[in-house]
Design a protein around this motif. Structure first.
Motif, PDB file in Angstrom:
ATOM      1  N   SER A   7      -1.998   1.084   0.178  1.00 32.99           N
ATOM      2  CA  SER A   7      -3.430   1.398   0.220  1.00 32.99           C
ATOM      3  C   SER A   7      -3.662   2.903   0.271  1.00 32.99           C
ATOM      4  O   SER A   7      -4.575   3.429  -0.370  1.00 32.99           O
ATOM      5  CB  SER A   7      -4.086   0.728   1.428  1.00 32.99           C
ATOM      6  N   LEU A   8      -2.825   3.600   1.039  1.00 35.11           N
ATOM      7  CA  LEU A   8      -2.932   5.065   1.110  1.00 35.11           C
ATOM      8  C   LEU A   8      -2.670   5.697  -0.252  1.00 35.11           C
ATOM      9  O   LEU A   8      -3.360   6.642  -0.667  1.00 35.11           O
ATOM     10  CB  LEU A   8      -1.954   5.619   2.143  1.00 35.11           C
ATOM     11  N   LEU A  20     -14.708   8.995  -5.097  1.00 38.51           N
ATOM     12  CA  LEU A  20     -14.699   9.143  -3.641  1.00 38.51           C
ATOM     13  C   LEU A  20     -15.129   7.870  -2.925  1.00 38.51           C
ATOM     14  O   LEU A  20     -14.680   7.603  -1.812  1.00 38.51           O
ATOM     15  CB  LEU A  20     -15.607  10.310  -3.242  1.00 38.51           C
ATOM     16  N   THR A  21     -16.001   7.091  -3.557  1.00 36.62           N
ATOM     17  CA  THR A  21     -16.473   5.861  -2.915  1.00 36.62           C
ATOM     18  C   THR A  21     -15.324   4.886  -2.682  1.00 36.62           C
ATOM     19  O   THR A  21     -15.169   4.328  -1.591  1.00 36.62           O
ATOM     20  CB  THR A  21     -17.561   5.201  -3.771  1.00 36.62           C
ATOM     21  N   LYS A  22     -14.506   4.677  -3.706  1.00 37.32           N
ATOM     22  CA  LYS A  22     -13.372   3.751  -3.563  1.00 37.32           C
ATOM     23  C   LYS A  22     -12.344   4.290  -2.578  1.00 37.32           C
ATOM     24  O   LYS A  22     -11.753   3.529  -1.805  1.00 37.32           O
ATOM     25  CB  LYS A  22     -12.727   3.503  -4.925  1.00 37.32           C
ATOM     26  N   ALA A  23     -12.130   5.614  -2.609  1.00 38.79           N
ATOM     27  CA  ALA A  23     -11.188   6.211  -1.662  1.00 38.79           C
ATOM     28  C   ALA A  23     -11.662   5.984  -0.228  1.00 38.79           C
ATOM     29  O   ALA A  23     -10.884   5.591   0.653  1.00 38.79           O
ATOM     30  CB  ALA A  23     -11.029   7.706  -1.952  1.00 38.79           C
ATOM     31  N   GLU A  24     -12.945   6.219   0.012  1.00 40.27           N
ATOM     32  CA  GLU A  24     -13.497   6.033   1.358  1.00 40.27           C
ATOM     33  C   GLU A  24     -13.361   4.582   1.811  1.00 40.27           C
ATOM     34  O   GLU A  24     -13.009   4.306   2.965  1.00 40.27           O
ATOM     35  CB  GLU A  24     -14.969   6.454   1.385  1.00 40.27           C
ATOM     36  N   GLN A  25     -13.670   3.646   0.913  1.00 37.36           N
ATOM     37  CA  GLN A  25     -13.557   2.229   1.268  1.00 37.36           C
ATOM     38  C   GLN A  25     -12.146   1.883   1.728  1.00 37.36           C
ATOM     39  O   GLN A  25     -11.955   1.186   2.743  1.00 37.36           O
ATOM     40  CB  GLN A  25     -13.933   1.357   0.065  1.00 37.36           C
ATOM     41  N   GLN A  29     -10.888   0.679   5.427  1.00 33.05           N
ATOM     42  CA  GLN A  29     -10.185  -0.602   5.589  1.00 33.05           C
ATOM     43  C   GLN A  29      -8.894  -0.426   6.380  1.00 33.05           C
ATOM     44  O   GLN A  29      -8.539  -1.267   7.215  1.00 33.05           O
ATOM     45  CB  GLN A  29      -9.890  -1.203   4.214  1.00 33.05           C
ATOM     46  N   ILE A  30      -8.196   0.668   6.129  1.00 36.14           N
ATOM     47  CA  ILE A  30      -6.961   0.952   6.873  1.00 36.14           C
ATOM     48  C   ILE A  30      -7.277   1.161   8.353  1.00 36.14           C
ATOM     49  O   ILE A  30      -6.586   0.643   9.242  1.00 36.14           O
ATOM     50  CB  ILE A  30      -6.249   2.183   6.289  1.00 36.14           C
ATOM     51  N   LEU A  31      -8.354   1.914   8.625  1.00 37.33           N
ATOM     52  CA  LEU A  31      -8.710   2.205  10.021  1.00 37.33           C
ATOM     53  C   LEU A  31      -9.230   0.971  10.751  1.00 37.33           C
ATOM     54  O   LEU A  31      -9.170   0.916  11.981  1.00 37.33           O
ATOM     55  CB  LEU A  31      -9.753   3.334  10.060  1.00 37.33           C
ATOM     56  N   GLU A  32      -9.757  -0.009  10.005  1.00 40.28           N
ATOM     57  CA  GLU A  32     -10.144  -1.264  10.645  1.00 40.28           C
ATOM     58  C   GLU A  32      -8.909  -1.990  11.183  1.00 40.28           C
ATOM     59  O   GLU A  32      -8.950  -2.619  12.233  1.00 40.28           O
ATOM     60  CB  GLU A  32     -10.876  -2.155   9.637  1.00 40.28           C
ATOM     61  N   LYS A  33      -7.816  -1.880  10.450  1.00 42.07           N
ATOM     62  CA  LYS A  33      -6.569  -2.531  10.874  1.00 42.07           C
ATOM     63  C   LYS A  33      -5.843  -1.681  11.915  1.00 42.07           C
ATOM     64  O   LYS A  33      -5.267  -2.202  12.871  1.00 42.07           O
ATOM     65  CB  LYS A  33      -5.652  -2.752   9.666  1.00 42.07           C
ATOM     66  N   GLU A  34      -5.843  -0.355  11.694  1.00 45.34           N
ATOM     67  CA  GLU A  34      -5.121   0.582  12.568  1.00 45.34           C
ATOM     68  C   GLU A  34      -6.032   1.765  12.858  1.00 45.34           C
ATOM     69  O   GLU A  34      -6.022   2.763  12.145  1.00 45.34           O
ATOM     70  CB  GLU A  34      -3.848   1.070  11.867  1.00 45.34           C
ATOM     71  N   PRO A  38      -2.942   8.118  11.382  1.00 43.92           N
ATOM     72  CA  PRO A  38      -3.167   9.552  11.144  1.00 43.92           C
ATOM     73  C   PRO A  38      -3.503   9.891   9.698  1.00 43.92           C
ATOM     74  O   PRO A  38      -4.390  10.713   9.441  1.00 43.92           O
ATOM     75  CB  PRO A  38      -1.847  10.198  11.589  1.00 43.92           C
ATOM     76  N   GLU A  39      -2.822   9.276   8.736  1.00 43.25           N
ATOM     77  CA  GLU A  39      -3.070   9.614   7.338  1.00 43.25           C
ATOM     78  C   GLU A  39      -4.457   9.164   6.889  1.00 43.25           C
ATOM     79  O   GLU A  39      -5.120   9.845   6.103  1.00 43.25           O
ATOM     80  CB  GLU A  39      -1.999   8.983   6.437  1.00 43.25           C
ATOM     81  N   ALA A  40      -4.893   8.022   7.374  1.00 44.80           N
ATOM     82  CA  ALA A  40      -6.235   7.543   7.025  1.00 44.80           C
ATOM     83  C   ALA A  40      -7.304   8.430   7.656  1.00 44.80           C
ATOM     84  O   ALA A  40      -8.324   8.743   7.024  1.00 44.80           O
ATOM     85  CB  ALA A  40      -6.404   6.094   7.468  1.00 44.80           C
ATOM     86  N   LEU A  41      -7.089   8.849   8.922  1.00 46.65           N
ATOM     87  CA  LEU A  41      -8.035   9.767   9.570  1.00 46.65           C
ATOM     88  C   LEU A  41      -8.117  11.087   8.802  1.00 46.65           C
ATOM     89  O   LEU A  41      -9.207  11.625   8.564  1.00 46.65           O
ATOM     90  CB  LEU A  41      -7.602  10.035  11.012  1.00 46.65           C
ATOM     91  N   TYR A  42      -6.953  11.584   8.411  1.00 51.57           N
ATOM     92  CA  TYR A  42      -6.922  12.853   7.675  1.00 51.57           C
ATOM     93  C   TYR A  42      -7.615  12.713   6.313  1.00 51.57           C
ATOM     94  O   TYR A  42      -8.461  13.547   5.939  1.00 51.57           O
ATOM     95  CB  TYR A  42      -5.475  13.304   7.476  1.00 51.57           C
TER      96      TYR A  42
END
Length: 661
Positions: A7-8, A20-25, A29-34, A38-42
């Motif tokens: 996913s990353l 950017l819209t698809k990237a943000e989605q 989704q990653i942050l919902e699971k975890e 760190p990579e998703a936050l960044y």
């Protein structure tokens, strides 16, 4: 199911493609699971910074630093964020934190130096630049910034000024390419200060200012170029675009006229010759045309009659420009075609005014008189009808329908003619690469045809199986042989905005298609969901889904017997998911549950296979689908309520219970 790592990677790919819209989605989704990934936050923080959500970006980067306090890239990005907002002391502190963790990074020293320079701390800034160049001798940013700091202190010779002027311009272009317009403008201004007659820097500055919406400053920049080089026709086109955006139509007309006269001798000759006739012209009315039909296998389409025999030579090109009321982009569209006009034996240009009030005649004539044929329908006949009328009135061997808000780039017609004039009769259409632009003409993305067709010019292999499923093409990039329309008919009025896709599918069923893998056209995208009344009607009420279903059904009527079942199944499956994942969200966001339900109904009419139904039920479990779940449950209860025994408690009759059951 994709892994977080996958996913990353996909999110990063979308980000690089400016989707950017698809990237943000994906990041969300990653942050919902975890939640602390760190990579998703960044990634989400960098994305928020790019779209100007600075407070959100700061929060995300600080969350990352709480998890990974030694993250160099987080401190670096935080420094960039503070610098962009003018919080210079905070930026210095963030860069110093990053340098303490990574002492051998030239970009860190360079950015720290620039932040110090913005605070007029010249000696400290120079020391940082020198350290950056010591670590990375070819670091152009540090080299340029060092020169600028020395110039501010009066320490550069005239020869060095010219050198650093060129370097600043180069660095400005680098920032310009990644849409960092504010920084690009700053570098261009320094380049001009160092070398006042640097034409390229003036031009680039004007472009960047124009894209920022600083029209008056952009005009000043372009006029400076004309002072230096008064016969630069391209600059008049730039001025015409600015005046058009400002709705200063007389100034735009004058600028486009001058640009065309300077760049196209054929235009100059025709324009001067027509001006000398001094003839009065009345608004031409579109002649009455026969309304006949042609049958393609099992469906009827509007007939396009053959060209009437004449002693007059048929041109290679007919450019048909449908127009209705809108004046925002028409001059730019016309100018892009007129710049490539090389005489009436080569190209005819027709503007089809679909009963605009007031007529667009004077505007078209202002730059097209003597060249452009203008027709005005006595009543609005719809988009498809206007297309078909323009094709019927055309005499060219190849037809290009160019919508009035799009335009072509230099070489569109000459490049395609080189490929098409001796091509096989089996080729019924051709297309080029294209750029997607926004309402202001700013580049958004390249069309994704390179993902579909690669970069090899020639006849597309297996075009039908792809175009039946979805359409990656745009009208501004497509040309069609007139004989193709004569055999297969024109545009189907039943399909609204999807009639162009259906025409492509019909052509692909019977003809080959030529591919020219160069970016030679621009397609304008309405970036605001609610800005266009047609978008509201089509997407918010579910009408688009109806047209999508009908487009698939109509195509099914003429596909080859041996391929029809498989191709139609692929189209149904793909477009079911397309509606579910990309279209039902529009009415949901606006609170139009009726429109959302209609889209789901049409999606099931497109594909009601067990697999599709399973996907629908899975989708209905998502949080954003909650309003629809309640609506569906309420409707089901209303249908069966009279059959529910009175002894069942009322709470068991609620929508929530129905959902659970």
């Amino acid at each position: 199911m994709t892994t977080i790592t996958e996913s990353l990677q996909i999110a990063s790919k979308h980000y690089r493609a400016n989707d950017l819209t698809k990237a943000e989605q994906l990041y969300r989704q990653i942050l919902e699971k975890e939640p602390n990934h760190p990579e998703a936050l960044y990634g989400l923080g960098i994305l928020a910074q790019q779209v100007g959500q600075f407070q959100n970006a700061e929060q995300l980067l600080n969350e990352l630093l709480q998890i990974q306090p030694n993250s160099v890239k987080a401190w670096f990005s935080l420094g960039n964020l503070y610098q962009a907002q003018g919080q210079l002391p905070a930026a210095v502190e963030a860069y110093q934190q990053a340098i303490a963790l990574k002492t051998d990074s030239a970009p860190l020293y360079n950015n720290l130096g620039y932040t110090l320079q913005l605070q007029s701390k010249w000696e400290e800034a120079v020391a940082c630049y020198q350290k950056a160049l010591e670590l990375q001798p070819n670091c152009i940013e540090a080299e340029v910034n060092l020169g600028n700091a020395l110039h501010a202190q009066g320490k550069l010779s005239s020869q060095q000024q010219a050198q650093y002027g060129a370097l600043n311009n180069e660095l400005g272009r680098n920032r310009h390419q990644v849409k960092d317009l504010k920084t690009a403008v700053a570098y261009y201004r320094v380049a001009i200060a160092l070398q006042p007659d640097l034409l390229d820097a003036h031009y680039n500055l004007g472009m960047a200012l124009q894209q920022q919406g600083d029209f008056e400053e952009a005009v000043t920049s372009y006029q400076k170029i004309l002072e230096l080089y008064p016969h630069n026709g391209e600059i008049y086109f730039k001025l015409g675009k600015i005046y058009q955006d400002q709705n200063k139509l007389p100034e735009a007309i004058s600028a486009y006229q001058q640009g065309l006269k300077l760049t196209n001798p054929h235009y100059l000759k025709a324009f001067v010759a027509d001006a000398e006739t001094d003839k009065h012209q009345e608004v031409p009315i579109t002649p009455e045309l026969p309304q006949e039909e042609v049958i393609v296998r099992n469906y009827k389409f509007p007939k396009i009659p053959a060209v009437v025999a004449s002693e007059k030579k048929r041109p290679f090109w007919s450019v048909v420009i449908p127009a209705y009321k809108r004046t925002d982009y028409l001059l730019e569209c016309l100018a892009s075609v007129l710049a490539q006009w090389t005489g009436e034996e080569e190209m005819e240009i027709l503007v089809m005014d679909n009963a605009s009030t007031p007529p667009l005649f004077d505007l078209v004539n202002s730059i097209g008189r003597g060249i452009v044929s203008y027709y005005r329908n006595s009543q609005n006949i719809g988009l498809a009808g206007n297309h078909n009328t323009g094709i019927t009135l055309s005499r060219g061997q190849w037809i290009h329908i160019l919508h009035d808000d799009d335009y072509v780039l230099p070489g569109f017609y000459s490049q395609l003619k080189e490929s098409l004039e001796d091509c096989s009769d089996s080729v019924g259409a051709a297309f080029t690469g294209f750029d997607n632009i926004d309402e202001k003409g700013v580049f958004l993305s390249q069309g994704d045809i390179f993902d579909w067709y690669g970069e090899d010019r020639g006849i597309i292999q297996d075009w039908l199986s792809q175009i039946v499923v979805t359409n990656p093409l745009r009208p501004s990039a497509i040309v069609v042989r007139r004989q193709t329309y004569e055999r297969l008919g024109g545009y189907c009025s039943e399909l609204s905005d999807l009639n162009g896709w259906e025409v492509c599918k019909r052509i692909a069923t019977f003809y080959d298609c030529w591919y020219e893998p160069k970016i030679l056209a621009c397609y304008r995208v309405d970036t605001s969901l609610y800005a266009n009344k047609m978008s509201n009607e089509l997407f918010l009420t579910g009408n688009h889904a109806v047209f999508l279903r009908r487009a698939i059904e109509i195509t099914e009527s003429y596909l080859p017997d041996d391929l029809c079942t498989e191709m139609t199944a692929n189209a149904r499956s793909y477009n079911f998911e397309y509606l579910l994942e990309n279209r039902v969200i529009f009415p949901l966001i606006s609170g139009n549950l009726t429109g959302a339900l209609r889209i789901l109904q049409e999606a099931l009419k497109i594909d009601c296979s067990p697999e599709a139904v399973a996907k629908l039920f899975a989708w209905l479990t998502k949080d954003e689908a909650a309003p629809l779940r309640n609506e569906i449950a309420t409707k089901l209860l209303a249908i069966s309520e009279e059959n529910i025994p009175d002894k069942i408690p009322a709470e068991l009759k609620s929508p929530q219970t129905a959902i659970a059951l």
